[in-house]
Design a protein around this motif. Structure first.
Motif, short mmCIF file in Angstrom:
data_model
loop_
_atom_site.label_atom_id
_atom_site.label_comp_id
_atom_site.label_asym_id
_atom_site.label_seq_id
_atom_site.Cartn_x
_atom_site.Cartn_y
_atom_site.Cartn_z
N PRO A 84 0.84 -1.20 0.00
CA PRO A 84 0.00 0.00 0.00
C PRO A 84 0.87 1.26 0.00
O PRO A 84 2.03 1.21 0.43
N ASN A 85 0.31 2.37 -0.44
CA ASN A 85 1.10 3.59 -0.54
C ASN A 85 1.44 4.22 0.81
O ASN A 85 2.20 5.17 0.89
N ARG A 86 0.89 3.66 1.89
CA ARG A 86 1.32 4.02 3.25
C ARG A 86 1.16 2.78 4.12
O ARG A 86 0.37 1.89 3.79
N PRO A 87 1.92 2.69 5.22
CA PRO A 87 1.79 1.48 6.06
C PRO A 87 0.36 1.35 6.57
O PRO A 87 -0.27 2.34 6.94
N LEU A 88 -0.13 0.12 6.58
CA LEU A 88 -1.50 -0.12 7.04
C LEU A 88 -1.49 -1.08 8.23
O LEU A 88 -0.68 -2.01 8.28
N HIS A 89 -2.38 -0.84 9.17
CA HIS A 89 -2.56 -1.70 10.34
C HIS A 89 -2.68 -3.17 9.88
O HIS A 89 -3.53 -3.50 9.05
N SER A 90 -1.81 -4.00 10.42
CA SER A 90 -1.76 -5.38 9.93
C SER A 90 -2.95 -6.21 10.40
O SER A 90 -3.21 -7.28 9.86
N GLY A 91 -3.67 -5.72 11.41
CA GLY A 91 -4.89 -6.41 11.81
C GLY A 91 -6.03 -6.07 10.87
O GLY A 91 -6.67 -6.95 10.30
N HIS A 92 -6.23 -4.79 10.64
CA HIS A 92 -7.39 -4.36 9.86
C HIS A 92 -7.25 -4.73 8.37
O HIS A 92 -8.25 -4.87 7.68
N TYR A 93 -6.00 -4.84 7.90
CA TYR A 93 -5.80 -5.07 6.47
C TYR A 93 -4.98 -6.32 6.16
O TYR A 93 -4.69 -6.58 4.99
N ILE A 139 -14.50 4.42 17.54
CA ILE A 139 -14.91 5.77 17.09
C ILE A 139 -13.91 6.45 16.17
O ILE A 139 -14.24 7.43 15.52
N ALA A 140 -12.68 5.94 16.06
CA ALA A 140 -11.65 6.67 15.29
C ALA A 140 -11.93 6.61 13.79
O ALA A 140 -12.53 5.66 13.30
N ASN A 141 -11.50 7.63 13.06
CA ASN A 141 -11.50 7.57 11.60
C ASN A 141 -10.60 6.43 11.15
O ASN A 141 -9.55 6.18 11.74
N TYR A 142 -10.98 5.74 10.09
CA TYR A 142 -10.19 4.57 9.65
C TYR A 142 -8.84 5.00 9.09
O TYR A 142 -7.88 4.25 9.14
N ASP A 143 -8.74 6.22 8.53
CA ASP A 143 -7.49 6.67 7.90
C ASP A 143 -6.68 7.47 8.92
O ASP A 143 -6.29 8.60 8.69
N ASN A 144 -6.41 6.83 10.04
CA ASN A 144 -5.82 7.56 11.17
C ASN A 144 -4.33 7.29 11.36
O ASN A 144 -3.75 7.72 12.35
N ASN A 145 -3.72 6.52 10.42
CA ASN A 145 -2.30 6.13 10.55
C ASN A 145 -2.03 5.39 11.87
O ASN A 145 -0.92 5.46 12.40
N GLN A 146 -3.02 4.69 12.32
CA GLN A 146 -2.88 3.88 13.53
C GLN A 146 -1.69 2.93 13.38
O GLN A 146 -1.51 2.33 12.32
N HIS A 147 -0.89 2.82 14.38
CA HIS A 147 0.29 1.93 14.42
C HIS A 147 1.42 2.42 13.53
O HIS A 147 2.42 1.74 13.39
N ALA A 148 1.27 3.58 12.92
CA ALA A 148 2.32 4.07 12.03
C ALA A 148 2.68 5.49 12.45
O ALA A 148 2.25 5.97 13.51
N ALA A 149 3.49 6.15 11.63
CA ALA A 149 3.86 7.53 11.93
C ALA A 149 2.68 8.46 11.65
O ALA A 149 1.79 8.14 10.88
N ASN A 150 2.71 9.63 12.27
CA ASN A 150 1.70 10.67 12.03
C ASN A 150 0.28 10.20 12.33
O ASN A 150 -0.68 10.54 11.62
#
Lengths: 506, 506
Positions: free
Chosen positions: A246-255, B468-479
C-alpha cells in the motif's frame, strides 16, 4: 642498469633467473633496514591520509583526498597529475622520473576511496584512525609488533596499498636500489562505488597510461597468513529490488491478508533467484561460464585448504557450496547484502509496510558480464509476472500493475583472468619469491572484484593482483583495520617487485 | 429510574423498544448541544493527555499517564483506583457513583498506552499534539470543521476513546440525562505491548470488575465513513525469526557462495510460511478454524463493499485474498511487519551479514490460539531441518548446527466473537441506532486485535466493540491522527449507549 642490479643482488648469493624458489630472506637487507628505521614517518603519513573521509559520493572530501595524495606523490619527485572526467572523483597518476625506454613499464593500481560506513556499528569514528593490539599492549602498541593494528575506513581497503607503494619507492630511492622496470601509479577515487568512470578515464588518458603490465594492489593476503598473488578477480554488478505494498503502512490487523504485503512479495522473489546452497536458479545463468583451464585446475590443487580454520573462526557449522573456498570463488555468486522493509529501531509496529528492498550483488566469472546478468535477471522477473520499473511507481502505475518491482542497477565490472602459465605471470611469481620464498599462495582468482577487466579491455595487457592486507581486516564492514606487519611486509614486497621483476621478465 | 428515562425520551417521540430502525436525529438535542458548547474544554483535556509519552515499556511516563487519567476520573466524581500487578503499567478502574442494583452494569474498556514510534518517520514530535486540516485552514483549523484533525501518538489509538467516554459521562451529568445502565471504565496501560498482564489484572481484581457486558472502545469506524459495531476481533501473536550467517559480516566477494548467507536462509524460510496470496502454508494451520455461523454469514452480506474505494485510496491494483475486505478478516493472517539484515543507512556494504530477522504477526480467528500457532510454526521449522533456539546462538551452537533459527515470541491473545444474533447484541444495535439511525455497519469481527478474549474468558460475559476513530488515522504508524468530528460523534454515541442500552436489553 641490469648489470648493476645483478651486482647488488649477487652479494646476497641470490639465484637470479633460476626456476627454483629463492629463500625467504632473499631481499636486500638495505630495504628491510629502511623499513625498520622509518616506521614512525610512514605511519604519520598513513594516519593523516586515513583521517580524510573518503566516500566516493562525498565530493568535497574526495577532492581533499585526491589533492593530498597528489601532494604525497609530488614531494617524492613523482610526475603527478589529476585525471579528471566530468565531476567524477579524479584519478591520481604518478610516474617515476627518468623512465628508461629499454625497460618495461608497470602500472600499479590502488584506490583511495572507501566503502560506505554505518557509524553506529563502529566502535569509533571511521576517520579517526587509532592503533590497537590483539593480545599486546593497548596503551602503547608497538609499531613493529605483529599484534598491532590500525583501525579506520580504508586502513586496509585500499589506502594501505597506496602508502605501501609510495614507501617502497622511498626505500628504493633511499637505498639507491635500482628499479628493474619503469613505474607508474594510478590511484582511483570511486572503486567502491563500482568504478563508474574508470573506463572513460583509461580511454581518455590512454596515452599517459600505456604500460606493459597492470598490477592491482587491492584485497587481502591468504587466510593462512601467507602473501598471495592473484591472477584474476570476479566481476561484480549490484542490483536493488524493491517490492511495493500500500502507498502508506496499514494496520496489519485491519488489512492483513487483504492488502498485498511487499515483504512477502520480495521474499518469494528472492527465494526463486537462488537456493540456500550456492546454486543460482535464474534460468540460463551459468550458460556463459567457461570451464576452468588446465593451468587453473592445476593451480587450484596447490591452494592451501583453509576451510576448517575459517569455519572455526567465523563460527560456521557448514558452508553454502560443495567445494572448498578457493574452488567456490571460481564460480559466480548471488549475494544478499541487505534486506529491509518496515522501518528500523526497537519494537516494530504491527503494520503492512509500503515497500521492501533487497540489495543484491552478483559476483561474475569468465565469460559472464554485467550486461548478460541484467538481461537474465530482468527476463526472469518479467517471466514470473512482475512489472519492472527503474524508478518508484507513480500513483497510476500502482493502480495499474499488481506485481510491480523496481530494479535499480549499480555500476560494475566483468570478471578478468590472466593465464597463470604465461611468461609474465611466471616472472612475477619469481620476483615475488625473492621476498617471500616459497611462502606464497598462487590464487587463480580473487573472490572479490577489482577493475582488472577495465585495464585488460583498454590496453590488452596482462593484469596481476598483489594484495597486502590481512584477510581478517573487516573490509567492507565496520571497524575496518590493517595489521601493521602487513604494511611492512607489503612495502618489502613492492620494493622486491620494483627491483627484480624486469630481470625475470624475458 | 426506568420510567424517568422513558419520559425524557418520550418527548422526542422515540420508538423505544421497537425493532425497526430509529431516525438518525433521535438523540436528545441536549447532548448534541452540550458537545457543541464544550469543544474547547474537551480538546484541552485531550491535548494535555496526549502530551504525556505513553509507551508501555517507558515506566515513569506510563505511570504519569495513569496518574493523570485517575485524576481526570476523580474530578468527575467517578470512584477511581489503580489496579496494579507487579511492575506492570497500572490499569485505571473508574465507576459511576450511585450504582442502581436493578440495572445491568456495563464496563467500557480502552487503553492509554500507544504503539512504538520511530520519530524520524514523523513530521513532528509524536507527543506534541498539533491540529491540522485536510483541505481547510492550516493556520486556524476550526474544532467543528470535519476537515480538522489532531496529530499525536494515540490520538486515535486509543486516547480518543478515553476522552470520548469521559466527555459523554460529563454530557449526561450536565444535561441531567439518566443512565440506563451502571457504568464502569477500565483503562489498560499495555495493550500495544500485547496486554501481557491483563488476564492477571482481570483475575486478581475480578470482584471489582463484575459486569454484564464489556464494551471495547478501540479501533476505527467503517472505511465508508459510517460508525460500526464489531462483534469480535482477531487474536494476535507476534514472532521474530532470526537466521544466522558468519559471526561477523564478511566481504561478499571473498566469501560469497561459500559463507552461508542469513538473508537467503531467512527468505527461504518465510517463503515457505505463506504464499503471495493470502494462503498460509504452515501444515495444519487452518485445522482449528471453525466455519462461519449462519448469523455471521448473514451479517457479512450486509457489510458494505468498500474494496474499490480502498484500493484507490491505498494505491493497490489488487489484493492478496479472493474475498472482499470484510470476508478476508474473518480468516487468519500471517503478516510480515518488518524484515532486516545487513544494516541500515545509505549505500549498503557488499558484505554477507551475520544475521537477518523477520518480524511476523499472526492474526487469529476462532478457534485458533497463540499456543496452537506457536506449536504449529515451531514444528514446521524443525521439520524443515532448522535447529531452534530462543536466544542468540552461543559460539558452540554456531559451530554445531548449520541451520539455526532464533524464534522469539511476543505476547498475544486468542480471537473472540460474540453471537451477533444474541439478545444483548441486538439490544446494543438498537441503542446505537438511536444515535446513528441506519447509518451503521455491523461487522462480525474487527480485523485488528483487542483483548476481548480475556474478558470473555474471565467473566463469561459478552463483549462488543464500539470504535470511534477515523479509519485513515495512521494507527500503528507515523503521524497518527484523529479527525475531530469522530471524537464529537463518538461522544454522542457513548452518551446514546449510556442513556438507552438498558431500555432495549430485556
Amino acid at each position: 642498469m641490469l648489470k648493476k642490479i645483478l651486482i647488488s643482488f649477487a652479494a646476497l648469493a641470490l639465484p637470479l633467473f633460476a626456476q627454483q624458489a629463492t629463500p625467504a630472506s632473499a631481499q636486500p637487507t638495505a630495504i628491510q633496514n629502511y623499513i625498520s628505521q622509518h616506521r614512525p614517518e610512514i605511519m604519520q603519513e598513513f594516519t593523516q591520509f586515513l583521517a580524510i573521509p573518503n566516500l566516493a559520493g562525498d565530493g568535497p572530501n574526495i577532492q581533499r583526498n585526491a589533492n593530498a595524495l597528489a601532494e604525497m606523490c609530488r614531494k617524492r619527485g613523482l610526475k603527478t597529475q589529476l585525471l579528471q572526467v566530468g565531476n567524477a572523483p579524479p584519478a591520481v597518476l604518478a610516474e617515476a622520473p627518468n623512465a628508461d625506454p629499454t625497460k618495461r613499464t608497470v602500472t600499479f593500481y590502488a584506490h583511495y576511496d572507501g566503502q560506505p560506513v554505518n557509524k553506529g556499528d563502529w566502535t569509533q569514528d571511521p576517520w579517526t584512525p587509532v592503533l590497537f593490539s590483539r593480545g599486546g599492549s593497548q596503551t602503547n602498541p608497538a609499531l613493529d609488533d605483529p599484534r598491532t593494528f590500525i583501525m579506520a575506513r580504508s586502513a586496509s581497503d585500499d589506502k594501505a596499498a597506496i602508502i605501501g607503494l609510495l614507501a617502497a619507492f622511498d626505500a628504493m630511492q633511499a637505498t639507491h636500489t635500482p628499479l628493474s622496470v619503469n613505474l607508474k601509479f594510478l590511484f582511483e577515487g570511486e572503486e567502491e562505488a563500482g568504478s563508474p568512470h574508470l573506463a572513460q578515464i583509461l580511454s581518455q588518458f590512454s596515452a599517459l597510461l600505456q604500460s606493459d603490465l597492470w598490477v592491482i594492489c587491492d584485497g587481502p593476503t591468504n587466510q593462512n597468513g601467507q602473501p598471495q598473488l592473484v591472477f584474476g578477480s570476479r566481476g561484480v554488478v549490484t542490483a536493488q529490488i524493491t517490492a511495493f505494498g500500500p502507498n502508506r503502512p496499514l494496520h496489519s490487523g485491519h488489512y492483513g491478508n487483504w492488502a498485498p504485503n511487499p515483504v512477502v512479495e520480495l521474499v518469494h522473489v528472492i527465494s526463486k533467484l537462488r537456493t540456500t546452497g550456492a546454486e543460482i536458479t535464474i534460468p540460463h545463468f551459468y550458460y556463459p561460464v567457461r570451464p576452468l583451464t588446465p593451468s587453473e585446475q592445476a593451480a587450484l590443487k596447490n591452494v592451501p585448504d583453509i576451510d576448517a580454520q575459517l569455519k572455526t573462526e567465523f563460527g560456521l557449522a557448514g558452508t553454502e557450496g560443495q567445494g572448498a573456498l578457493a574452488e567456490q570463488i571460481m564460480k559466480p555468486a548471488l549475494n544478499l547484502d541487505r534486506i529491509e522493509g518496515g522501518g528500523t529501531g526497537p519494537n516494530p509496529a504491527n503494520a503492512i509496510p509500503s515497500s521492501a528492498t533487497a540489495y543484491i550483488d552478483f559476483r561474475l566469472v569468465p565469460n559472464q558480464t554485467p550486461a548478460i546478468v541484467k538481461e537474465q535477471l530482468e527476463s526472469y522477473l518479467r517471466q514470473m509476472g512482475h512489472y519492472l520499473i527503474s524508478k518508484p511507481p507513480t500513483p497510476s502505475e500502482r493502480l495499474q500493475h499488481s506485481r510491480v518491482l523496481q530494479v535499480v542497477w549499480g555500476a560494475g565490472y566483468p570478471p578478468q583472468r590472466t593465464d597463470i602459465g604465461s611468461p609474465v605471470a611466471q616472472a612475477f611469481i619469481q620476483a615475488t619469491k625473492t621476498v617471500t620464498g616459497n611462502e606464497l599462495v598462487l590464487l587463480p582468482t580473487l573472490g572479490g572484484s577489482t577493475p582488472a577487466f577495465e585495464f585488460e579491455q583498454q590496453f590488452k595487457k596482462p593484469v596481476i593482483g598483489l594484495p597486502i592486507a590481512n584477510y581478517d581486516n573487516n573490509q567492507h564492514a565496520a571497524n575496518e583495520n590493517l595489521r601493521l606487519k602487513n604494511l611492512w611486509d607489503g612495502i618489502a614486497l613492492f620494493a622486491g617487485i620494483y627491483g627484480t621483476l624486469g630481470n625475470y621478465w624475458k
